[in-house]
Design an enzyme around this catalytic site. Sequence first.
Site, PDB file in Angstrom:
ATOM      1  N   GLU A 233       7.640 -47.369  32.063  1.00  0.00           N
ATOM      2  CA  GLU A 233       6.881 -47.560  30.817  1.00  0.00           C
ATOM      3  C   GLU A 233       6.925 -46.329  29.917  1.00  0.00           C
ATOM      4  O   GLU A 233       6.567 -45.224  30.348  1.00  0.00           O
ATOM      5  CB  GLU A 233       5.418 -47.883  31.176  1.00  0.00           C
TER       6      GLU A 233
ATOM      7  N   ASP B 170       3.882 -44.794  49.338  1.00  0.00           N
ATOM      8  CA  ASP B 170       3.626 -46.236  49.268  1.00  0.00           C
ATOM      9  C   ASP B 170       2.648 -46.530  48.129  1.00  0.00           C
ATOM     10  O   ASP B 170       1.441 -46.323  48.271  1.00  0.00           O
ATOM     11  CB  ASP B 170       3.057 -46.659  50.639  1.00  0.00           C
TER      12      ASP B 170
ATOM     13  N   LYS C 122      -6.165 -49.070  35.361  1.00  0.00           N
ATOM     14  CA  LYS C 122      -4.698 -49.175  35.284  1.00  0.00           C
ATOM     15  C   LYS C 122      -4.150 -47.938  34.567  1.00  0.00           C
ATOM     16  O   LYS C 122      -3.112 -47.386  34.939  1.00  0.00           O
ATOM     17  CB  LYS C 122      -4.311 -50.462  34.547  1.00  0.00           C
TER      18      LYS C 122
ATOM     19  N   HIS D   7       2.621 -45.493  20.967  1.00  0.00           N
ATOM     20  CA  HIS D   7       3.338 -46.193  22.028  1.00  0.00           C
ATOM     21  C   HIS D   7       4.587 -46.881  21.473  1.00  0.00           C
ATOM     22  O   HIS D   7       5.670 -46.774  22.042  1.00  0.00           O
ATOM     23  CB  HIS D   7       2.397 -47.213  22.673  1.00  0.00           C
TER      24      HIS D   7
END
Length: 429
Positions: free
Chosen positions: A85, A285, A269, A383
Amino acid sequence: MGTQNSRIQGFYKLNPFERLQEVKAFDGLCDDDLRALHGGHGILSIERADKMIENVVGTYNLPLGVATNFQINGRDILIPMVVEEPSIVAGASYAARMVRAGGGFQADSTAPLMIGQIQLVGITAMNSARHDILAHSEEILALANAQSRSLTALGGGAREIEVHIFEQSPMGPMMVVHVVIDCRDAMGANAINSMCEAVAPRLEQISGGRAYLRILSNLSDRRLARARCVVPPKALERDDISGEEVVDGILWAYAFAAVDPYRATTHNKGILNGIDPVIVATGNDWRAIEAGAHAYAARNGRYTSLSVWEKDEAGNLVGTLEMPLAVGIVGGATKVHPAAQAALKLLNVQSATELAEICVCAGLASNLAAMRALATEGIQRGHMGLHARQIAMAAGASGPLIDEVARRMVEERNIKPARAEEIVAELRA
Ligand code: MEV
């Protein structure tokens, strides 16, 4: 040792080769480390990949970026991040620069304690069985430790037995025994699972029950990492908005995440945006980290923000983040993947807890970057500016055309696939 200053001005303006030279200068990495970070033509050989997982047909590349400006517990650190991203690496670096103005991040962590669970069913006298198991704690711990010599050799091992009783479940009553294990520098999943399987028969004997599941818990709430930062309002100001206003906006953004699970999920998030890329870069992981983070965010029965943002008496913005971070620096992909080894070398960490502390700081930085943007002009402008190159590529641009198409779309404030296709056609013609 290199320069050890992570405040590298204009890093983003360099080309990838020049950036690698800066990274080399920072930490004195050798050419092999640089090659591993660069990735080249598949630094993870197909032979190695074929031994890592099953049914391998290839390897899959992702960009590896380096976040700059981080100062953690007084040490300058360059943070390798693997992620698809745009704006995550830029955001974390930018936030780290603001935090630097307030003295950098402070981080600490608990001992690397993990929990293994053994489910026991069909027990007639639950409380009496609980007493019996606890009375045999030392024997059970010794049995567990006999199973994993590597952990005990590293100074870790099973430390504590807990017994939990569930009077009701969809299948009836059950007992769950927790073995608390100090995993030192390993993530520990295999050692924990082996220990659980090793002690289960003895637990069956003591309790008179039957053992079903024997597995680690990913709610590693005994293995926490914590980060704190203080940001002076001056460091947050924008051309058009005072630092004090930005602080208030960020506090409102935090308040939203504190009370509303819909917002908290996105807020968290944004925290994981900073953490997962370091987890991936170091061969850890990321599913375990995600599972632990979200469960911890709901530990009080209601899903909420993992971070807390406040204002101190001097008007500074103060952010804290505490969350489970089960990471390792020995074993598994951390040892097998050459790029993960080089990433760990760049981070120069001596223990798994130190890596966890860096991860939690990267998470707090990403959170700060997102909130500052959201509380002011919104995230889309910055962004989309960074995303424009991906849109240009998807529209068929290649080579120097990519930057040109992106530049024109940003200038026109029209960053859309259809426009990218038009510009590509125009430039090609
Ligand atoms: C996007 O990847 C992450 C954000 O949505 C996080 C947030 O909303 O806080 C910007």
